[in-house]
Enzyme design. Structure first.
Site, PDB file in Angstrom:
ATOM      1  N   SER A 189      40.349  40.149  39.861  1.00 59.18           N
ATOM      2  CA  SER A 189      40.114  41.511  40.491  1.00 59.18           C
ATOM      3  C   SER A 189      41.552  42.103  40.702  1.00 59.18           C
ATOM      4  CB  SER A 189      39.107  41.220  41.701  1.00 59.18           C
ATOM      5  OG  SER A 189      38.743  42.462  41.835  1.00 59.18           O
ATOM      6  N   ASP A 283      29.282  42.936  36.010  1.00 53.21           N
ATOM      7  CA  ASP A 283      30.196  43.249  36.762  1.00 53.21           C
ATOM      8  C   ASP A 283      30.647  44.880  36.651  1.00 53.21           C
ATOM      9  OD1 ASP A 283      32.598  43.444  38.312  1.00 53.21           O
ATOM     10  OD2 ASP A 283      33.708  42.146  37.039  1.00 53.21           O
ATOM     11  N   HIS A 313      30.652  39.968  39.796  1.00 54.68           N
ATOM     12  CA  HIS A 313      32.067  40.148  40.193  1.00 54.68           C
ATOM     13  C   HIS A 313      32.466  38.815  41.408  1.00 54.68           C
ATOM     14  CE1 HIS A 313      35.917  42.318  40.341  1.00 54.68           C
ATOM     15  NE2 HIS A 313      35.938  41.740  41.521  1.00 54.68           N
TER      16      HIS A 313
END
Length: 347
Positions: A189, A283, A313
């Site tokens: 991320s 996501d 995610h």
């Protein structure tokens, strides 16, 4: 992490783990997993987790300190209990910049790891399970970096810390039995953004990463891509939460096209390390990661895309309560290990 949970919380964790093990056909009846615009269906165990998450508190409604406490608590709830490595060493890389080294003493590869959390949340403690899984699964040492977080340390502090961590790893690798040319740069991320930017910053230097592993990375905030709209209400990462992160991370007036903010906009990506890019079907950052993987390939960089259609995610943090997420992490680790093994045996 187990000690941080009270009796009621341990019971709750055990219940979620048990529910996630219900056979998928049965679980699908109760949670009704959604389908995305590509026709992919969310994994039933992930759909269950999203329902539970949706019913809880939204950290973006809290002050930063409260949000951090919530995220650390959720890590204790949802992450696997992974056996410690032979080496578990805390290292001060620079004044106040810490990392933890996990692995075996005879490991000959090193993974430099940057955790997720929107540049505001997360820590090397909350990502202990993924770091240990990487170490055990690839046979490499893992240096998990506690880069400084916003808003106390806004952009570009995390990237400055990452460069410091890279220099430290290169300088000390030989002392750990590692060839500095066998360092893998990995991030999830926000950490994926940090890893991508770091590879660009050291491009052309005598020592460069052997591989970059970008897990659901943030690669371009200058435009709005379709997956952000499709999953704007995702309990795993909502549009509201993304806005909260960016509001804390980027000082007013920051150019969103700065390659350190949006590494996709760096121009020609040729000469960067070969890559693994992990994407999830549900996501909001899916299209970000896909765009970066495409740009790498178009620039001649060997790139493997691992698409996990049923996941959301942050799946690497759900390995205790989602067998589907754990299987995906194992696939990711196997891909990294395969590349490292091939390089070890190459003439």
């Amino acid at each position: 992490m187990n000690a941080s949970l009270g009796l009621a919380e341990r019971s709750q964790r055990a219940l979620v783990v048990a529910l996630s093990r219900i056979p998928a056909p049965i679980l699908r009846v109760f949670v009704r997993p959604p389908t995305n615009t590509s026709g992919e269906r969310m994994a039933p165990d992930v759909a269950l987790l999203m329902k539970l998450t949706e019913a809880g508190n939204d950290y973006s409604d809290l002050p930063v300190t409260g949000a951090r406490e919530q995220i650390e608590h959720e890590a204790a709830m949802f992450a696997d209990r992974v056996d410690p490595c032979e080496v578990e060493e805390d290292i001060e890389l620079a004044d106040g910049l810490w990392a933890t080294r996990h692995g075996s003493r005879d490991a000959r590869n090193l993974i430099l790891f940057f955790h997720g959390g929107g540049f505001v949340l997360g820590s090397r403690a909350s990502y202990t399970a993924p770091a240990r899984m990487l170490a055990h699964g690839t046979g490499a040492q893992v240096l998990s970096v506690e880069y400084r977080l916003a808003p106390e340390n806004p952009f570009p502090a995390a990237h400055e810390n990452a460069l410091t961590a890279w220099r430290y790893a290169v300088d000390h690798a030989a002392g750990w039995g590692v060839d500095p040319r066998r360092i893998v740069v990995t991030g999830e991320s926000a950490g994926g953004n940090i890893a991508a930017v770091l590879c660009q910053q050291v491009r052309g230097e005598a020592v460069q990463p052997a591989l970059q592993v970008l897990i659901q990375p943030v690669t371009d905030i200058s435009v709005h891509r379709p997956s952000q709209d499709q999953f704007a209400g995702s309990p795993a990462l909502s549009a509201k939460q993304i806005g909260w992160f960016m509001g804390h991370y980027l000082p007013a007036g920051t150019d969103h096209r700065d390659p350190r903010v949006s590494p996709l906009l760096a121009g020609d990506l040729g000469g960067l390390p070969r890559a693994i890019v992990s994407l999830a079907g549900f996501d909001p950052l899916h299209d970000d990661g896909l765009a970066y993987a495409t740009a790498l390939l178009e620039s001649g960089v060997p790139t493997e895309v691992l698409h996990e259609p049923g996941l959301v995610h942050g799946y690497i943090a759900f390995t205790a309560v989602s067998p589907t997420s754990k299987a995906a992490v194992k696939r990711l680790i196997a891909s990294i290990g395969s590349i490292l093994s091939a390089e070890m045996t190459a003439p």
